[in-house]
Scaffold this motif. Structure first.
Motif, PDB file in Angstrom:
ATOM      1  N   ASP A  43      40.509  39.799 -29.550  1.00 15.53           N
ATOM      2  CA  ASP A  43      40.771  38.369 -29.753  1.00 15.53           C
ATOM      3  C   ASP A  43      42.277  38.150 -29.797  1.00 15.53           C
ATOM      4  O   ASP A  43      43.023  39.015 -30.255  1.00 15.53           O
ATOM      5  CB  ASP A  43      40.134  37.912 -31.089  1.00 15.53           C
ATOM      6  CG  ASP A  43      39.887  36.406 -31.152  1.00 15.53           C
ATOM      7  OD1 ASP A  43      40.861  35.648 -31.034  1.00 15.53           O
ATOM      8  OD2 ASP A  43      38.725  36.007 -31.331  1.00 15.53           O
ATOM      9  N   TYR A  46      43.744  32.796 -32.189  1.00 12.65           N
ATOM     10  CA  TYR A  46      44.226  31.411 -32.285  1.00 12.65           C
ATOM     11  C   TYR A  46      43.930  30.817 -33.671  1.00 12.65           C
ATOM     12  O   TYR A  46      44.558  29.855 -34.078  1.00 12.65           O
ATOM     13  CB  TYR A  46      43.517  30.524 -31.250  1.00 12.65           C
ATOM     14  CG  TYR A  46      43.937  30.725 -29.813  1.00 12.65           C
ATOM     15  CD1 TYR A  46      45.246  31.073 -29.473  1.00 12.65           C
ATOM     16  CD2 TYR A  46      43.024  30.536 -28.771  1.00 12.65           C
ATOM     17  CE1 TYR A  46      45.620  31.237 -28.143  1.00 12.65           C
ATOM     18  CE2 TYR A  46      43.390  30.696 -27.443  1.00 12.65           C
ATOM     19  CZ  TYR A  46      44.691  31.059 -27.136  1.00 12.65           C
ATOM     20  OH  TYR A  46      45.043  31.214 -25.822  1.00 12.65           O
ATOM     21  N   ASP A  65      45.213  38.804 -25.454  1.00  9.74           N
ATOM     22  CA  ASP A  65      44.677  37.677 -24.696  1.00  9.74           C
ATOM     23  C   ASP A  65      43.674  38.202 -23.670  1.00  9.74           C
ATOM     24  O   ASP A  65      43.926  39.220 -23.034  1.00  9.74           O
ATOM     25  CB  ASP A  65      45.823  36.931 -23.989  1.00  9.74           C
ATOM     26  CG  ASP A  65      45.380  35.567 -23.501  1.00  9.74           C
ATOM     27  OD1 ASP A  65      44.541  35.505 -22.571  1.00  9.74           O
ATOM     28  OD2 ASP A  65      45.844  34.557 -24.061  1.00  9.74           O
ATOM     29  N   ILE A 102      41.096  30.587 -18.580  1.00  7.64           N
ATOM     30  CA  ILE A 102      40.627  31.443 -19.684  1.00  7.64           C
ATOM     31  C   ILE A 102      39.115  31.668 -19.596  1.00  7.64           C
ATOM     32  O   ILE A 102      38.639  32.788 -19.716  1.00  7.64           O
ATOM     33  CB  ILE A 102      40.997  30.819 -21.052  1.00  7.64           C
ATOM     34  CG1 ILE A 102      42.514  30.782 -21.223  1.00  7.64           C
ATOM     35  CG2 ILE A 102      40.331  31.591 -22.200  1.00  7.64           C
ATOM     36  CD1 ILE A 102      43.004  30.120 -22.500  1.00  7.64           C
ATOM     37  N   LEU A 192      31.377  20.621 -34.650  1.00  5.67           N
ATOM     38  CA  LEU A 192      30.036  20.783 -34.075  1.00  5.67           C
ATOM     39  C   LEU A 192      29.103  19.815 -34.789  1.00  5.67           C
ATOM     40  O   LEU A 192      29.203  19.638 -36.004  1.00  5.67           O
ATOM     41  CB  LEU A 192      29.556  22.228 -34.293  1.00  5.67           C
ATOM     42  CG  LEU A 192      30.404  23.279 -33.561  1.00  5.67           C
ATOM     43  CD1 LEU A 192      30.131  24.672 -34.115  1.00  5.67           C
ATOM     44  CD2 LEU A 192      30.137  23.240 -32.067  1.00  5.67           C
ATOM     45  N   PHE A 225      21.568  32.628 -33.313  1.00  5.45           N
ATOM     46  CA  PHE A 225      22.375  32.857 -32.096  1.00  5.45           C
ATOM     47  C   PHE A 225      22.729  34.345 -32.015  1.00  5.45           C
ATOM     48  O   PHE A 225      22.520  35.000 -30.991  1.00  5.45           O
ATOM     49  CB  PHE A 225      23.637  31.998 -32.214  1.00  5.45           C
ATOM     50  CG  PHE A 225      24.649  32.097 -31.085  1.00  5.45           C
ATOM     51  CD1 PHE A 225      24.882  31.003 -30.262  1.00  5.45           C
ATOM     52  CD2 PHE A 225      25.411  33.239 -30.883  1.00  5.45           C
ATOM     53  CE1 PHE A 225      25.837  31.055 -29.243  1.00  5.45           C
ATOM     54  CE2 PHE A 225      26.364  33.306 -29.866  1.00  5.45           C
ATOM     55  CZ  PHE A 225      26.571  32.203 -29.049  1.00  5.45           C
ATOM     56  N   ARG A 334      38.887  22.806 -33.859  1.00  7.41           N
ATOM     57  CA  ARG A 334      39.612  23.665 -32.900  1.00  7.41           C
ATOM     58  C   ARG A 334      40.726  22.946 -32.164  1.00  7.41           C
ATOM     59  O   ARG A 334      41.834  23.464 -32.031  1.00  7.41           O
ATOM     60  CB  ARG A 334      38.620  24.257 -31.901  1.00  7.41           C
ATOM     61  CG  ARG A 334      37.763  25.303 -32.536  1.00  7.41           C
ATOM     62  CD  ARG A 334      36.697  25.745 -31.591  1.00  7.41           C
ATOM     63  NE  ARG A 334      35.538  24.892 -31.756  1.00  7.41           N
ATOM     64  CZ  ARG A 334      34.286  25.319 -31.651  1.00  7.41           C
ATOM     65  NH1 ARG A 334      34.043  26.573 -31.342  1.00  7.41           N
ATOM     66  NH2 ARG A 334      33.277  24.511 -31.839  1.00  7.41           N
TER      67      ARG A 334
HETATM   68  N1  LIG Z   1      29.737  26.995 -31.018  1.00  6.82           N
HETATM   69  C1  LIG Z   1      28.798  26.545 -30.198  1.00  6.82           C
HETATM   70  O1  LIG Z   1      28.079  25.579 -30.476  1.00  6.82           O
HETATM   71  C2  LIG Z   1      28.553  27.251 -28.893  1.00  6.82           C
HETATM   72  C3  LIG Z   1      27.466  26.845 -28.105  1.00  6.82           C
HETATM   73  C4  LIG Z   1      27.261  27.467 -26.885  1.00  6.82           C
HETATM   74  C5  LIG Z   1      28.131  28.463 -26.467  1.00  6.82           C
HETATM   75  N2  LIG Z   1      29.174  28.837 -27.264  1.00  6.82           N
HETATM   76  C6  LIG Z   1      30.100  29.856 -26.761  1.00  6.82           C
HETATM   77  O2  LIG Z   1      30.169  30.927 -27.692  1.00  6.82           O
HETATM   78  C7  LIG Z   1      31.481  31.475 -27.685  1.00  6.82           C
HETATM   79  C8  LIG Z   1      32.024  31.566 -29.109  1.00  6.82           C
HETATM   80  O3  LIG Z   1      32.036  30.250 -29.663  1.00  6.82           O
HETATM   81  P1  LIG Z   1      32.683  29.936 -31.092  1.00  6.82           P
HETATM   82  O4  LIG Z   1      32.004  28.695 -31.560  1.00  6.82           O
HETATM   83  O5  LIG Z   1      32.687  31.128 -31.942  1.00  6.82           O
HETATM   84  O6  LIG Z   1      34.151  29.541 -30.640  1.00  6.82           O
HETATM   85  P2  LIG Z   1      35.528  29.715 -31.461  1.00  6.82           P
HETATM   86  O7  LIG Z   1      36.483  28.765 -30.813  1.00  6.82           O
HETATM   87  O8  LIG Z   1      35.296  29.578 -32.901  1.00  6.82           O
HETATM   88  O9  LIG Z   1      35.930  31.204 -31.141  1.00  6.82           O
HETATM   89  C9  LIG Z   1      36.418  31.593 -29.891  1.00  6.82           C
HETATM   90  C10 LIG Z   1      37.314  32.793 -30.117  1.00  6.82           C
HETATM   91  O10 LIG Z   1      37.852  33.156 -28.829  1.00  6.82           O
HETATM   92  C11 LIG Z   1      39.210  33.438 -28.992  1.00  6.82           C
HETATM   93  N3  LIG Z   1      39.908  33.142 -27.743  1.00  6.82           N
HETATM   94  C12 LIG Z   1      40.056  31.952 -27.138  1.00  6.82           C
HETATM   95  N4  LIG Z   1      40.817  32.083 -26.043  1.00  6.82           N
HETATM   96  C13 LIG Z   1      41.165  33.385 -25.961  1.00  6.82           C
HETATM   97  C14 LIG Z   1      41.969  34.144 -25.074  1.00  6.82           C
HETATM   98  N5  LIG Z   1      42.631  33.556 -24.061  1.00  6.82           N
HETATM   99  N6  LIG Z   1      42.090  35.477 -25.277  1.00  6.82           N
HETATM  100  C15 LIG Z   1      41.468  36.083 -26.325  1.00  6.82           C
HETATM  101  N7  LIG Z   1      40.732  35.421 -27.240  1.00  6.82           N
HETATM  102  C16 LIG Z   1      40.570  34.076 -27.045  1.00  6.82           C
HETATM  103  C17 LIG Z   1      39.716  32.517 -30.104  1.00  6.82           C
HETATM  104  O11 LIG Z   1      40.891  33.033 -30.731  1.00  6.82           O
HETATM  105  C18 LIG Z   1      38.501  32.500 -31.031  1.00  6.82           C
HETATM  106  O12 LIG Z   1      38.604  33.457 -32.046  1.00  6.82           O
HETATM  107  C19 LIG Z   1      32.315  30.609 -26.763  1.00  6.82           C
HETATM  108  O13 LIG Z   1      32.402  31.211 -25.486  1.00  6.82           O
HETATM  109  C20 LIG Z   1      31.514  29.339 -26.679  1.00  6.82           C
HETATM  110  O14 LIG Z   1      31.756  28.633 -25.476  1.00  6.82           O
HETATM  111  C21 LIG Z   1      29.403  28.257 -28.461  1.00  6.82           C
END
Ligand SMILES: NC(=O)c1ccc[n+]([C@@H]2O[C@H](COP(=O)([O-])OP(=O)(O)OC[C@H]3O[C@@H](n4cnc5c(N)ncnc54)[C@H](O)[C@@H]3O)[C@@H](O)[C@H]2O)c1
Length: 355
Positions: A43, A46, A65, A102, A192, A225, A334
């Protein structure tokens, strides 16, 4: 390691979880460890400092990244759970080009490197958002029409399309089209829908819906999930190889007004108001989850519903003293956190850390 039956044995399996320091990853990683998997996180962090509960997940970690991964990051890894990305529809609108870079280009590169390194399974967190505006409230299954209305959803479809052709005898991509998540986490998100409504109810006693409350959304608790992803790691290869699964339960499709009513049930004094406006968000989709709950029924046993999730959230809001200022601050939203980091000059315009 894959056994003769093609079952990946948890005790022997090393899993790289990208995006592990976010909302879902912080719940999923301890569950993976509890299920017997060895976990390495990757990770860019961020959301450092955005803690809600008193401690977050800490384990083996690569701080990097996702656009800069190299083959060595996959050394000794059996499976990848790919969560990293700019996660959710409004963030995609912030900068569609970066969302594509990304969420799509980096995901494709990551999967290709993983395959080259000998990783067996690549489990991708896609979203039911790909169905966008589904027709007439009918539940869409995995073969349903894709109708993305946001850059985020388009980036998920683009990634799905790049993963399928990588499938071969030694590499199994799996596409998880997830419902919208709710529930408590060490790194909470209040952008959310269920978490957001619960926070409004808790901190103000009012729930104002900027719509008529009619749009449909499928919902899933963050632990259910995570269970689905663990199920895909545990199931025999023939059940999951190059498959697309909608992740959720048929009983967990809700209209937004029902979500507000579920919050009101838990906070009886709270006032519910529908403005009846048609906001910018046109998404409405009801999803059919028969496939995952049939094919993976021996591995995936979801148990949460929205009401139980709201009760859990309310308990944690009290325990960790969530007030209106914190709710409206940047830690749990976020878009606000990313805007803050850019405003402070800590992230550049391409979302790379400024050294
Ligand atoms: N939360 C939801 O309702 C939901 C629903 C469907 C799918 N998803 C998918 O599940 C995944 C996780 O979701 P989440 O809610 O935990 O999101 P989040 O934003 O809380 O976490 C995403 C993580 O990815 C990291 N990240 C982002 N860009 C990055 C990069 N360029 N390099 C390395 N790390 C990076 C961030 O630092 C963060 O820790 C995502 O892909 C999201 O699209 C989430």
């Amino acid at each position: 390691m894959e056994s003769k039956q093609g079952i990946l044995e948890g005790v022997e399996m090393k899993v790289l979880v990208t995006g592990n320091n976010g909302y879902i990853g912080n719940v999923m990683c301890p569950m993976l460890i509890e299920a017997g998997f060895e976990v390495v996180g990757l990770d860019t962090n961020y959301f450092d400092g955005c803690l809600f509960q008193d401690k977050k997940y800490s384990g083996k970690q690569i701080i990097k990244d996702i656009r800069q991964v190299d083959i060595n990051d996959f050394d000794g890894i059996d499976a990848v759970i790919h969560l990293a990305g700019l996660s959710n529809d409004p963030i995609g609108a912030l900068n569609p080009g970066i969302t594509e870079e990304i969420n799509l280009a980096a995901s494709e590169n990551c999967a290709k490197l993983a395959k080259q390194a000998g990783v067996k399974r690549f489990v991708f967190a896609s979203s039911c958002s790909v169905y966008g505006v589904a027709k007439d409230g009918l539940a869409v299954d995995e073969n349903g029409e894709l109708n993305p209305v946001t850059a985020y959803a388009k980036s998920k479809i683009g990634t799905e399309k790049t993963l399928h052709p990588l499938a071969d005898d030694n590499f199994s991509p799996v596409i998880m089209r997830n419902s919208t998540v709710y529930g408590s986490s060490p790194l909470l998100r209040l952008d959310l829908v269920v978490n957001n409504l619960s926070a409004w109810g808790h901190t103000t006693g009012k729930l104002k819906l900027m719509s008529d409350g009619s749009p449909w959304r499928p919902l899933i608790h963050v632990r259910d999930f995570s269970l689905a992803f663990i199920a895909v790691l545990k199931a025999p290869k023939e059940l999951i190889h190059n498959q697309v699964f909608n992740i959720g339960r048929n009983s967990e499709n809700y209209q937004v007004r029902e979500l507000a009513e579920a919050v009101k049930e838990v906070i009886p004094n709270c006032i519910l108001e529908f403005t009846g406006e048609h906001g910018a968000d046109t998404r409405t989709y009801r999803v059919d989850f028969t496939k995952v709950n049939t094919i993976l029924k021996d591995y995936f046993k979801p148990s949460w519903n929205v009401k139980k999730g709201v009760e859990e959230l309310l308990d944690d809001f009290k325990k960790y003293r969530l007030d209106f200022a914190a709710f409206q601050g940047r830690k749990y939203i976020r878009l606000k956190q990313l805007n803050f980091l850019q405003g402070e000059g800590r992230l550049n315009e391409k979302f790379y850390w400024v050294k």
